[in-house]
Design a protein around this motif. Sequence first.
Motif, PDB file in Angstrom:
ATOM      1  N   LYS A 306       0.832  -1.202   0.000  1.00 30.15           N
ATOM      2  CA  LYS A 306       0.000   0.000   0.000  1.00 30.15           C
ATOM      3  C   LYS A 306       0.870   1.256   0.000  1.00 30.15           C
ATOM      4  O   LYS A 306       0.578   2.221  -0.698  1.00 30.15           O
ATOM      5  N   PRO A 312      -6.540  -0.524  -2.547  1.00 26.91           N
ATOM      6  CA  PRO A 312      -7.242  -1.643  -1.883  1.00 26.91           C
ATOM      7  C   PRO A 312      -7.658  -2.724  -2.885  1.00 26.91           C
ATOM      8  O   PRO A 312      -7.559  -3.907  -2.604  1.00 26.91           O
ATOM      9  N   ALA A 383      -7.604  -6.060   1.973  1.00 26.06           N
ATOM     10  CA  ALA A 383      -7.713  -4.764   1.299  1.00 26.06           C
ATOM     11  C   ALA A 383      -8.011  -3.642   2.291  1.00 26.06           C
ATOM     12  O   ALA A 383      -7.616  -2.502   2.084  1.00 26.06           O
ATOM     13  N   LYS A 385      -6.921  -3.331   5.364  1.00 27.25           N
ATOM     14  CA  LYS A 385      -5.897  -3.067   6.372  1.00 27.25           C
ATOM     15  C   LYS A 385      -5.348  -1.653   6.243  1.00 27.25           C
ATOM     16  O   LYS A 385      -5.038  -1.188   5.159  1.00 27.25           O
ATOM     17  N   PRO A 387      -2.597   0.939   6.225  1.00 28.99           N
ATOM     18  CA  PRO A 387      -1.171   0.766   5.925  1.00 28.99           C
ATOM     19  C   PRO A 387      -0.259   1.083   7.113  1.00 28.99           C
ATOM     20  O   PRO A 387       0.771   0.433   7.286  1.00 28.99           O
ATOM     21  N   ILE A 388      -0.641   2.058   7.934  1.00 26.93           N
ATOM     22  CA  ILE A 388       0.239   2.426   9.050  1.00 26.93           C
ATOM     23  C   ILE A 388       0.282   1.313  10.080  1.00 26.93           C
ATOM     24  O   ILE A 388       1.352   0.879  10.513  1.00 26.93           O
TER      25      ILE A 388
ATOM     26  N   HIS B  54       3.951  10.092   8.191  1.00 25.18           N
ATOM     27  CA  HIS B  54       2.825   9.399   7.541  1.00 25.18           C
ATOM     28  C   HIS B  54       1.901  10.375   6.837  1.00 25.18           C
ATOM     29  O   HIS B  54       1.349  10.074   5.780  1.00 25.18           O
ATOM     30  N   LEU B  59       0.109   8.534   3.779  1.00 22.58           N
ATOM     31  CA  LEU B  59      -0.378   7.264   4.295  1.00 22.58           C
ATOM     32  C   LEU B  59      -1.490   7.509   5.306  1.00 22.58           C
ATOM     33  O   LEU B  59      -2.256   6.631   5.623  1.00 22.58           O
ATOM     34  N   ASP B  60      -1.528   8.732   5.816  1.00 21.30           N
ATOM     35  CA  ASP B  60      -2.493   9.062   6.856  1.00 21.30           C
ATOM     36  C   ASP B  60      -3.077  10.436   6.539  1.00 21.30           C
ATOM     37  O   ASP B  60      -2.464  11.219   5.808  1.00 21.30           O
ATOM     38  N   GLU B  79      -9.040   6.922  -0.756  1.00 22.68           N
ATOM     39  CA  GLU B  79      -7.878   6.053  -0.597  1.00 22.68           C
ATOM     40  C   GLU B  79      -7.280   5.587  -1.930  1.00 22.68           C
ATOM     41  O   GLU B  79      -6.066   5.570  -2.112  1.00 22.68           O
ATOM     42  N   GLU B  80      -8.160   5.188  -2.864  1.00 20.33           N
ATOM     43  CA  GLU B  80      -7.686   4.705  -4.167  1.00 20.33           C
ATOM     44  C   GLU B  80      -6.790   5.761  -4.828  1.00 20.33           C
ATOM     45  O   GLU B  80      -5.737   5.463  -5.383  1.00 20.33           O
ATOM     46  N   ALA B  83      -3.407   6.301  -3.123  1.00 21.59           N
ATOM     47  CA  ALA B  83      -2.463   5.240  -3.460  1.00 21.59           C
ATOM     48  C   ALA B  83      -1.725   5.582  -4.749  1.00 21.59           C
ATOM     49  O   ALA B  83      -0.512   5.424  -4.854  1.00 21.59           O
ATOM     50  N   ARG B  86       0.778   8.411  -4.012  1.00 16.96           N
ATOM     51  CA  ARG B  86       1.941   7.847  -3.302  1.00 16.96           C
ATOM     52  C   ARG B  86       2.863   7.143  -4.277  1.00 16.96           C
ATOM     53  O   ARG B  86       4.069   7.284  -4.231  1.00 16.96           O
ATOM     54  N   TYR B 115       2.519  -1.132  -9.761  1.00 16.19           N
ATOM     55  CA  TYR B 115       1.306  -0.356  -9.508  1.00 16.19           C
ATOM     56  C   TYR B 115       1.304   0.955 -10.284  1.00 16.19           C
ATOM     57  O   TYR B 115       0.472   1.813 -10.052  1.00 16.19           O
TER      58      TYR B 115
END
Lengths: 394, 225
Positions: A306, A312, A383, A385, A387-388, B54, B59-60, B79-80, B83, B86, B115
Amino acid sequence: MIYELYLSAIRSLLSNKTRTFLTMLGIIIGVFAVITLIGVGEGIQNYVTKQFSSLGSNLLFVSPGKRNLRGDPGANFSSNKLDDKHVKLIETYSSDFVTGITPYIEIGKTLSYKNKNYYTVVNAFDEDGFSTYNLTLDSGRFFTRADITSNSRVVVLGSNILNELFSNQDPVGKNIKIGDKTFLIIGVAAEKGGSIDNRAYIPYTTAKSIFNIKNYSSIVMKALDSENVDSAMKRIEIALYRDLDKDEFTVLSQKDLLNSFSSILSTVTLGIGAIAAISLLVGGIGIMNIMLVTVTERTREIGLRKAVGATPNNIAIQFLIEATALSVLGGSIGIGLGILVAFLIRTYANFDATVPLWSVLLAFLFSACVGILFGTYPALKAAKKDPIEALRYE
Amino acid sequence: MAVEPILSLKNINKSYQIGGQKIEALKNVSIDIHPGDFISIVGKSGSGKSTLMHIIGLLDTPTSGQVILNGKDVSKYPEEHLAKVRNSEIGFVFQAFNLLSRATTLENVMLPLQYSNTPKKNWERKAMEMLKLVDLQERVNNKSNELSGGQRQRVAIARALVNDPSIILADEPTGNLDSKTGSEIIKKFIELNKLGKTIILVTHDNDLAKIADKVFVIKDGEFVK
Ligand SMILES: Nc1ncnc2c1ncn2[C@@H]1O[C@H](COP(=O)(O)OP(=O)(O)OP(=O)(O)O)[C@@H](O)[C@H]1O
Ligand SMILES: [Mg+2]
């Protein structure tokens, strides 16, 4: 990317071979059992169909007692009253519909020649029986009216008995023992394929007098016209009502027998299907269980993937592929083993067990579905979870 | 004219709710990161360094405040989408290396490319270039559990670089290494910075932090200076 995921799925399955194998065991056994049983069932079906069709489709039987091919087997136990009177009745009142009417007796006997023994079914009928059963000669002759009237101790052998007792030498003119009685071999029937080649044929009059048999196992005849089987059956019933009650006999056609057999076979198939479903369910739960363990074990890997950009969805697909690879691999091994066993049965048991293509495709499809079905929950768990948390996981 | 920052954090707060208690891990943190910067963030254990990293690394998400990457506020992205950002903009180097132990060096470096939109035929070439940069061309086909700690961390650096991200984030990259190997890794970061890479180094070690051009000291979730 699917290819990379597939590769990494295979790698992770290989990294713990024992666990992978044990997880697949449920699927392997289930698919193996199904493939083998379907193969054997198919073999039985082919065998029986061949046997029936070699006899001709317009064969009719009168059996003693009320027979309901689909139902209550207890109804068979009424006493057997079939004898010459009934053969006469059919001859008199149904001869414009049927031909080759013959009494038919079936007895299990041991044949012996010199020091070799062979247990088989001895059929007894009259001189018309040969044409009724579509039998032809390899050598010698069939018995005749004269043999019938004189209760001759003569026998016609099926071609397999030659192999078993005479090392394939022509036995015509030799003597053979049936039970403890001596018979003269007068002919050998040509090969037809199937168990009919194991049989021996003697005059029914001889069978009655020597083996002390009172009633016939059945009366067999042929409908003159295969289109008119139903009216022939009606006619025979009407003829027999002159002497018998309606629950003292049954008229059956070849088709009835074949149908009843098929219905038994389809019940068995249903049973197999149920076993298959249960074993696949158990196998699927095993896969789900191991996939949940795998997801936990690989929490860190999930976090890392991730972090470097896996969505995900990417993660879910990865674990779904792994679960599916597991079940498809197990299914394939099961299919392979099933085909192997069917092959062994075919070669060593002389029985035509064939694995049909549809069963292979079905088994494959089913195992893939099991993987997808039972892999979905662990995959979604992976999916989701964070990441941290996942990266911090020890 | 001032160069636009790649990444700005504006008034970031991050709090955790544990039981009835509210833990404020970050309080009103703002920082601008410009292309080519070498920044270190230093502070004691529990001061909020990892939490900050993070958030910088997407990530956060912060409890409040804005994360502006290349002029766009990404703090509310789904989130998608994060990602994908990132994948192309951030390269992580962790204290615990976090390599896939069953995969080879080359495969580990190629992981972020899986990815990305990079055509597959270029993956190996790109990964090899990065491995050359960290002097690991000879260890391409080794499994990562066959490598030393320093080598593993260099694989991780190559992996962080492979998608040519805007920012390299390193959280205690020398924490699991002896001091000699650690300083080799640090030298690598200095080299990369000279090549124009933007680097953020997170550490609790004051001396180590000093090698950066700009040092931010964090205490109880706040920058002090
Ligand atoms: N998921 C969480 N839930 C609750 N509190 C958290 C969580 N993550 C971090 N914290 C708290 O936030 C504060 C900052 O933690 P953080 O991990 O950022 O510290 P750090 O500076 O990285 O420390 P170290 O040098 O030990 O890694 C700590 O008080 C920590 O307990
Ligand atoms: Mg930390």
